[in-house]
Design an enzyme around this catalytic site. Structure first.
Site, PDB file in Angstrom:
ATOM      1  N   LYS A   1       0.853  -1.177   0.000  1.00 19.57           N
ATOM      2  CA  LYS A   1       0.000   0.000   0.000  1.00 19.57           C
ATOM      3  C   LYS A   1       0.898   1.240   0.000  1.00 19.57           C
ATOM      4  O   LYS A   1       1.497   1.597   1.006  1.00 19.57           O
ATOM      5  CB  LYS A   1      -0.912   0.005   1.232  1.00 19.57           C
ATOM      6  CG  LYS A   1      -2.176   0.862   1.106  1.00 19.57           C
ATOM      7  CD  LYS A   1      -1.938   2.359   1.046  1.00 19.57           C
ATOM      8  CE  LYS A   1      -1.388   2.911   2.331  1.00 19.57           C
ATOM      9  NZ  LYS A   1      -1.221   4.422   2.229  1.00 19.57           N
TER      10      LYS A   1
ATOM     11  N   GLY B   1       7.950   5.311   7.509  1.00 20.80           N
ATOM     12  CA  GLY B   1       7.134   6.502   7.680  1.00 20.80           C
ATOM     13  C   GLY B   1       7.565   7.286   8.892  1.00 20.80           C
ATOM     14  O   GLY B   1       8.649   7.063   9.451  1.00 20.80           O
TER      15      GLY B   1
ATOM     16  N   GLU C   1      10.742   1.455   9.955  1.00 24.75           N
ATOM     17  CA  GLU C   1      11.840   2.367   9.644  1.00 24.75           C
ATOM     18  C   GLU C   1      11.243   3.760   9.696  1.00 24.75           C
ATOM     19  O   GLU C   1      10.484   4.156   8.821  1.00 24.75           O
ATOM     20  CB  GLU C   1      12.440   2.044   8.268  1.00 24.75           C
ATOM     21  CG  GLU C   1      13.806   2.666   8.062  1.00 24.75           C
ATOM     22  CD  GLU C   1      13.729   4.109   7.588  1.00 24.75           C
ATOM     23  OE1 GLU C   1      13.948   5.011   8.430  1.00 24.75           O
ATOM     24  OE2 GLU C   1      13.442   4.330   6.407  1.00 24.75           O
TER      25      GLU C   1
ATOM     26  N   CYS D   1      15.103  10.613   5.593  1.00 20.40           N
ATOM     27  CA  CYS D   1      15.142  10.393   7.045  1.00 20.40           C
ATOM     28  C   CYS D   1      16.555  10.365   7.595  1.00 20.40           C
ATOM     29  O   CYS D   1      16.752  10.587   8.795  1.00 20.40           O
ATOM     30  CB  CYS D   1      14.399   9.109   7.404  1.00 20.40           C
ATOM     31  SG  CYS D   1      14.997   7.646   6.549  1.00 20.40           S
TER      32      CYS D   1
END
Length: 487
Positions: free
Chosen positions: A181, A235, A257, A291
């Site tokens: 998704k 996310g 993560e 990130c």
């Protein structure tokens, strides 16, 4: 514009949403609608989960290593054959500058599939411990690794193709079946992955499913559904908390993560002039939407003003704007909400410290979600701009008094994803690297980001690891079988 995906992959078929609904895919650089994307509802996701469950339970996918290897080779080759189509769609939906796409955004990430293809040639799925008397009787114990089952994979919008390949590649190699998704902001990359798998590989129906939705309530089924055995999410930390909590009732395996607020620490002076400008410019790559980007720079207090001047000069030279212009290294942020979030942090920076460069809304473009490269200093290490993941092109420069002070500041956030340390004395740098509470560390610019290296975070930066052998094993269960010794 030619793209590879306007249909979902469910049970081996490329399909529209069951009720025919769609949502818009929007170009963040122009705010134009790129196309319509299937808006799955709960029934669509249920069908995908059911297909993945049947494929895992009734086909030989989980045990046929050679089939899995062949299918991953086919998927890699299909992605390479369509790389230019992937590139045009990727730049349009992400706002990532085209100059950045040959790296991890597209070409490198396709090549990363070779890591799992190679592991399938060499990985030891079971081994036997030495014969031993256990509770008075001799026994051999076989340690066996088996696919975890059905995986729900949830990916964000910053590097959608890379993250889809990362999660799908590892789970398929392990013998799992997958429901992917993607973020609604960047659906094309994942739909393309599904289309190429359906049309160019021997992956059995139901093994890989790709479902798009803008409804978080529908997506939550992946964390709560009883037929999902494992969830993997990249996310924000806030989203990770929700997924972990939702998965608790069914005790799913969870790989997360999540966010980062990574620090680059300069222990002494000589490397400043060589490294500071490069690091300051790198904060702006893909508008800071990574990130692991080093968004805090920690420097000896006596050199603070010099470092700020160096960083300012470098950030002023960053070329930004239209992501289709190969001269630019920075485009827009992904959407209006993210632009507004970044601008709110810029306002906090002006309140709590000193904004040296940028920090304002830009009128440089009539449309698009652009923000300025921004340099911040004279702020307390506990201030929001020095603690929170801004996910925009913002660098905070902080002074320290000694090594212990530097370590306290570097580790003084809820995150523990990455860090870097620089010193002319490499042993000194290594000593600090071993003390950081982070999952990855760069010493004197050495690069850790590689498919053979496990990647993940400490603290609230996540659970589990991706890539390396560890990335495969996060999708494997461990079974112990005891048998009487032969003979």
């Amino acid at each position: 514009m030619t793209t590879l995906g306007d249909r979902m992959l469910v049970d081996g078929e490329l399909v529209a949403a069951g009720r025919g609904r769609t949502f818009d895919n929007v170009n963040p650089a122009t705010e134009e609608v790129l196309g319509a994307v299937p808006e799955a509802d709960a029934a669509d996701l249920e069908r995908a989960i059911g297909a993945a469950r049947r494929a895992f339970d009734t086909t030989g996918w989980s045990t046929d290593v050679e089939l899995r290897r062949r299918c991953l080779v086919q998927l890699r080759d299909a992605l390479r054959a369509e790389v230019e189509t992937l590139r045009s769609g990727y730049v349009a939906e992400t706002g990532c500058p085209v100059s950045q796409t040959p790296g991890v955004a597209i070409e490198e990430s396709i090549g990363y599939l070779d890591h799992y293809i190679g592991l399938l040639d060499t990985y030891e799925w079971e081994h036997t411990l030495p014969t031993k008397s256990v509770m008075g009787r001799p026994a051999d114990r076989i340690i066996r690794r088996e696919a975890a089952g059905v995986v729900g994979a949830i990916t964000p919008w910053n590097y959608p193709l890379y993250l889809g390949i990362c999660k799908v590649g590892a789970a398929l190699a392990a013998g799992c079946t997958v429901v992917l998704k993607p973020a609604p902001d960047t659906p094309w990359s994942s739909l393309a992955l599904g289309a190429l798998a359906a049309e160019h590989t021997d992956i059995p129906a139901g093994v890989l499913n790709v479902v798009t939705t803008s409804d978080n309530g529908v997506a939550q089924l992946l964390a709560t559904h009883a037929d999902i055995d494992a969830v993997t999410l990249t996310g924000s930390t806030a989203t990770g908390r929700k997924v972990m909590g939702a998965a608790a009732d069914t005790i799913k395996r969870v790989t997360l993560e999540l966010g980062g607020k990574s620090a680059a620490v300069f222990l002494d002076d000589p490397l400043l002039e060589l490294v500071v400008p490069a690091l300051a410019g790198a904060v702006c790559i893909h508008s800071g939407q990574g990130c692991t980007q080093l968004t805090r720079m920690l420097v000896p207090r006596a050199r603070l003003d010099d470092v700020v001047d160096m960083a300012k000069g470098a950030m002023e030279q960053v070329k930004w704007g239209d992501p289709t212009d190969p001269e630019n290294v920075m485009g827009p942020v992904i959407n209006a909400a993210q632009r507004d979030k970044v601008l709110r942090y810029y306002e906090l920076a002006a309140r709590d410290g000193r904004v040296v460069l940028g920090g304002k809304p830009t009128d440089r473009f009539e449309r698009g979600y652009f923000v300025e490269p921004t340099l911040i200093t004279d702020v307390d290490p506990k201030a929001p701009v020095a603690q929170d993941e801004i996910f925009g092109p913002a660098l905070v420069v902080l002074p320290f008094d000694d090594e212990e002070d530097a370590l306290r500041i570097a580790d003084g956030t809820m995150y523990g994803l990455s860090a870097a340390v620089f010193s002319v004395d490499q042993d000194r740098a290594m000593a600090m690297a071993r003390r950081f509470r982070t999952g990855t560390v760069s010493v004197n610019g050495a690069q850790w980001f590689d498919v053979e290296s496990p990647f993940g975070g400490y603290k609230q930066s996540g659970l589990g690891r991706e890539w390396g052998t560890e990335g495969l094993e996060d999708f494997l269960e461990v079974k112990t079988i005891a048998v009487p010794p032969a003979g």
